[in-house]
Write an enzyme that holds these catalytic residues in place. Structure first.
Site, mmCIF file in Angstrom:
data_model
loop_
_atom_site.group_PDB
_atom_site.id
_atom_site.type_symbol
_atom_site.label_atom_id
_atom_site.label_comp_id
_atom_site.label_asym_id
_atom_site.label_seq_id
_atom_site.Cartn_x
_atom_site.Cartn_y
_atom_site.Cartn_z
ATOM 1 N N HIS A 65 0.849 -1.190 0.000
ATOM 2 C CA HIS A 65 0.000 0.000 0.000
ATOM 3 C C HIS A 65 0.882 1.237 0.000
ATOM 4 O O HIS A 65 2.108 1.143 0.096
ATOM 5 C CB HIS A 65 -0.973 -0.010 1.176
ATOM 6 C CG HIS A 65 -0.343 0.063 2.522
ATOM 7 N ND1 HIS A 65 0.454 -0.939 3.032
ATOM 8 C CD2 HIS A 65 -0.377 1.030 3.489
ATOM 9 C CE1 HIS A 65 0.859 -0.611 4.245
ATOM 10 N NE2 HIS A 65 0.381 0.585 4.541
ATOM 11 N N ASP A 111 5.583 4.759 5.124
ATOM 12 C CA ASP A 111 6.535 3.817 5.725
ATOM 13 C C ASP A 111 6.710 2.551 4.899
ATOM 14 O O ASP A 111 7.514 1.687 5.252
ATOM 15 C CB ASP A 111 6.122 3.467 7.163
ATOM 16 C CG ASP A 111 4.744 2.841 7.267
ATOM 17 O OD1 ASP A 111 3.823 3.318 6.577
ATOM 18 O OD2 ASP A 111 4.569 1.885 8.051
ATOM 19 N N HIS A 112 5.990 2.475 3.783
ATOM 20 C CA HIS A 112 6.123 1.316 2.896
ATOM 21 C C HIS A 112 6.671 1.680 1.514
ATOM 22 O O HIS A 112 6.981 0.779 0.730
ATOM 23 C CB HIS A 112 4.775 0.607 2.742
ATOM 24 C CG HIS A 112 4.291 -0.024 4.003
ATOM 25 N ND1 HIS A 112 4.324 -1.382 4.227
ATOM 26 C CD2 HIS A 112 3.775 0.520 5.138
ATOM 27 C CE1 HIS A 112 3.848 -1.653 5.436
ATOM 28 N NE2 HIS A 112 3.512 -0.508 6.003
#
Length: 307
Positions: free
Chosen positions: A63, A67-68
């Site tokens: 997603h 933080d990804h």
């Protein structure tokens, strides 16, 4: 096949854990590495491991929370700077293409290798070749989020060499033809069917890597009979309501999914920074009360995936 956890924290980096990124090393299987999520400083974490950016073949994004994905532009640029020339494909939700293209354009970063960006709009198969099949389903998170099921296809059994030698068949071109399943005729007129000289196939492994999610049915479906399930465990069981409110899971809920899905092994990740030092072990204890074959990932830790 081996996992290398590059970042195991939740939301923001902490002293002990960087944000989300997992490398799945497929060196024996295809000489490549697949990356799942790419939080900020992922390429710095890679420096402390055996992962080589030039070997990264695919990046699967669960997603678009920062933080990804905030580590993507830097990693893509560095891969080119370090001499990477082989194609790389990024898979992710709608918006990942715009994010990458804008970041590379504004920073005048030019990649010298073929870069393909595939936006996932439907559940189902996102990639398949002769070795692997990757499926995805939507999870329950605050924004569109996907979980991935990586299915290794069964591997052809070994040629029964001893059986052939007993029949007087000498090593050579005939061995290859028989391994390919051909029907061959020996000089003495004997007919051999290659299928009769192949051992049983090796069962392929199933890996499930979930993004951020509440406890949901899609998680169980993706994890069904998996050899390894990687599941977030942002909160302890006592904070179940908070986990629900923030679209996350507890360690006990992760264990429940593993149990319901008949998974063989559970690895917990995406650990909140509130669990500093050894306090994270409480999450492991809670999960093991329900699903004993549970481990908890820490940054830079590796987990081999045996057959």
């Amino acid at each position: 096949m081996e996992f290398v956890f590059l970042g195991t924290g939740a939301g923001v980096p902490s002293k002990g854990r960087n944000v989300s990124a997992i490398a799945l090393q497929l060196l024996e299987e295809r000489g490549q590495t697949w990356l799942f999520d790419c939080g900020e400083a992922t390429q710095h974490q890679i420096l402390h491991t055996s992962v080589r950016p030039r070997r990264i073949e695919k990046i699967f994004i669960t997603h678009l929370h920062g933080d990804h994905i905030f580590g993507l532009p830097g990693l893509l640029g560095s891969r080119s700077f370090q001499g990477g020339t082989t194609p790389l494909t990024v898979y992710g939700p709608k918006g990942i293409k715009q994010f990458i293209e804008v970041a590379l354009s504004v920073s005048t970063t030019h990649v010298k290798y073929p870069l393909e960006i595939v936006e996932i709009t439907e559940e189902g198969t996102v990639f398949e070749d002769n070795e692997f099949h990757v499926e995805t389903k939507r999870l329950s998170h605050g924004i569109e989020c996907f979980g991935y099921r990586i299915i290794e296809k069964d591997i052809q059994g070994a040629l029964l060499v001893d059986k052939l030698l007993e029949m007087g068949v000498k090593p050579g071109p005939l061995f290859k033809r028989l391994k390919d399943g051909e029907v061959v005729e020996l000089e003495n007129g004997t007919i051999l069917n290659g299928k009769d000289f192949i051992g049983p196939p090796q069962k392929g492994r199933v890996i499930t890597i979930l993004g951020d999610t509440r406890y949901c049915e899609a998680s169980r479906e993706l994890a069904q009979d998996a050899d390894v399930l990687v599941h977030e465990a942002t909160f302890a069981a006592e904070d179940e309501q908070q986990a629900y409110d923030y679209f996350h899971s507890t360690s006990k809920q992760a264990a429940s999914i593993a149990l319901q899905a008949n998974a063989k092994r559970l690895i917990l990740t995406h650990i909140s920074s509130r669990y500093q030092g050894d306090t994270y072990k409480e999450l492991l204890k809670e999960a093991r009360e329900l699903f004993s074959n549970t481990e908890i990932a820490t940054d830079l830790k590796s987990f081999p995936v045996d057959r």
